[in-house]
Design a protein around this motif. Sequence first.
Motif, short mmCIF file in Angstrom:
data_model
loop_
_atom_site.label_atom_id
_atom_site.label_comp_id
_atom_site.label_asym_id
_atom_site.label_seq_id
_atom_site.Cartn_x
_atom_site.Cartn_y
_atom_site.Cartn_z
N GLY A 40 0.78 -1.23 0.00
CA GLY A 40 0.00 0.00 0.00
C GLY A 40 0.81 1.28 0.00
O GLY A 40 0.28 2.35 0.28
N LYS A 43 4.18 0.95 -4.66
CA LYS A 43 5.10 0.22 -5.56
C LYS A 43 4.41 -0.11 -6.89
O LYS A 43 4.96 0.14 -7.97
CB LYS A 43 5.60 -1.07 -4.89
N SER A 44 3.19 -0.67 -6.80
CA SER A 44 2.47 -1.02 -8.03
C SER A 44 2.14 0.24 -8.83
O SER A 44 2.22 0.25 -10.06
CB SER A 44 1.17 -1.75 -7.73
N THR A 45 1.77 1.29 -8.10
CA THR A 45 1.42 2.54 -8.78
C THR A 45 2.63 3.08 -9.54
O THR A 45 2.49 3.61 -10.65
CB THR A 45 0.92 3.57 -7.74
N1 LIG Z 1 -7.26 1.77 -8.69
C1 LIG Z 1 -7.07 2.48 -7.59
N2 LIG Z 1 -7.89 3.49 -7.25
C2 LIG Z 1 -7.70 4.23 -6.13
N3 LIG Z 1 -6.68 4.03 -5.27
C3 LIG Z 1 -5.82 3.02 -5.55
C4 LIG Z 1 -5.95 2.20 -6.71
N4 LIG Z 1 -4.96 1.29 -6.72
C5 LIG Z 1 -4.22 1.54 -5.61
N5 LIG Z 1 -4.73 2.57 -4.91
C6 LIG Z 1 -4.22 3.13 -3.65
O1 LIG Z 1 -2.90 3.58 -3.88
C7 LIG Z 1 -2.08 3.35 -2.73
C8 LIG Z 1 -0.83 2.60 -3.18
O2 LIG Z 1 -1.20 1.31 -3.68
P1 LIG Z 1 -0.18 0.38 -4.47
O3 LIG Z 1 -0.95 -0.78 -4.98
O4 LIG Z 1 0.59 1.19 -5.45
O5 LIG Z 1 0.81 -0.06 -3.30
P2 LIG Z 1 1.84 -1.25 -3.24
O6 LIG Z 1 2.98 -0.75 -2.43
O7 LIG Z 1 2.13 -1.74 -4.60
O8 LIG Z 1 1.07 -2.35 -2.45
P3 LIG Z 1 0.52 -3.78 -2.97
O9 LIG Z 1 1.70 -4.65 -3.02
O10 LIG Z 1 -0.48 -4.14 -1.94
O11 LIG Z 1 -0.11 -3.53 -4.33
C9 LIG Z 1 -2.94 2.59 -1.75
O12 LIG Z 1 -3.41 3.52 -0.80
C10 LIG Z 1 -4.08 2.05 -2.59
O13 LIG Z 1 -5.26 1.95 -1.84
#
Ligand SMILES: Nc1ncnc2c1ncn2[C@@H]1O[C@H](COP(=O)(O)OP(=O)(O)OP(=O)(O)O)[C@@H](O)[C@H]1O
Length: 236
Positions: A40, A43-45
Amino acid sequence: MTSLLSLRGVCSGYGHLQVLHDIDLDLEKGTVGALIGPNGHGKSTLLRTIAGLNKTWSGKITFRNAPVPPTPADRAGAGIILVPQGDQLFADMTVEENLIMGGYTQSDILRLRQSLDAVYALFPKLADRRKQRANSLSGGERRMVGIGRGMMAEGDLMLIDEPSLGLAPLIIEQIYAALAALATENRSILVVEENPSRVTNIGSQFFLMDGGQIAWRGDRHELSGFDDILRTYLGG
Ligand SMILES: Nc1ncnc2c1ncn2[C@@H]1O[C@H](COP(=O)(O)OP(=O)(O)OP(=O)(O)O)[C@@H](O)[C@H]1O
């Protein structure tokens, strides 16, 4: 050494929610960069933003010293290939059909065949299962097809989102051994991995994400401080 991928001050998010804050990142050719840290934190973003699925709100992304093209399709054409979290395979298609979908822009049948052979050399299990439908594969096999499909696009940069997710330790080892082999073929990889211990052997650059920012970065020589970092951010 010049960077294959370079980000400067990149901000992005979803709707009104800003997730990424001022990201600076460089990845050199032929290396594996690892985006590590808890869930959260963006990273994915970050991978999605590099691939063009999320708009860059501000800042600059350059690839091979040129600004990245605006659309995800053009970025893929330029060689930036995203292997997303979850496998997103075509369930009713066979292993080989799924792989061929990854090489859909390749019109040279010989090159397509060579790419398929490269995938099968890296993942011999997939060669045995080439006629098997994706919906009957194990989780590890599905992941291999996902990565193999990314390879078929013949990009210079593969963005791979949490390849270990939900897999058994032995399979995770196989997947990461394959990624290490891929990076030595002059292809760069930026991989998301929540658990940094899985990538310490293959990563050459590490970026710890916290609250949408890069809270720590370091190369292999700086790994001696890794334990403290793990304890701070992951409680490991
Ligand atoms: N499609 C979306 N719409 C709105 N908010 C989102 C969306 N996808 C992710 N988020 C929010 O963006 C933030 C970062 O999420 P992200 O998926 O990039 O994190 P991460 O570090 O990759 O974690 P994970 O491994 O769980 O995916 C989080 O608060 C998540 O709720």
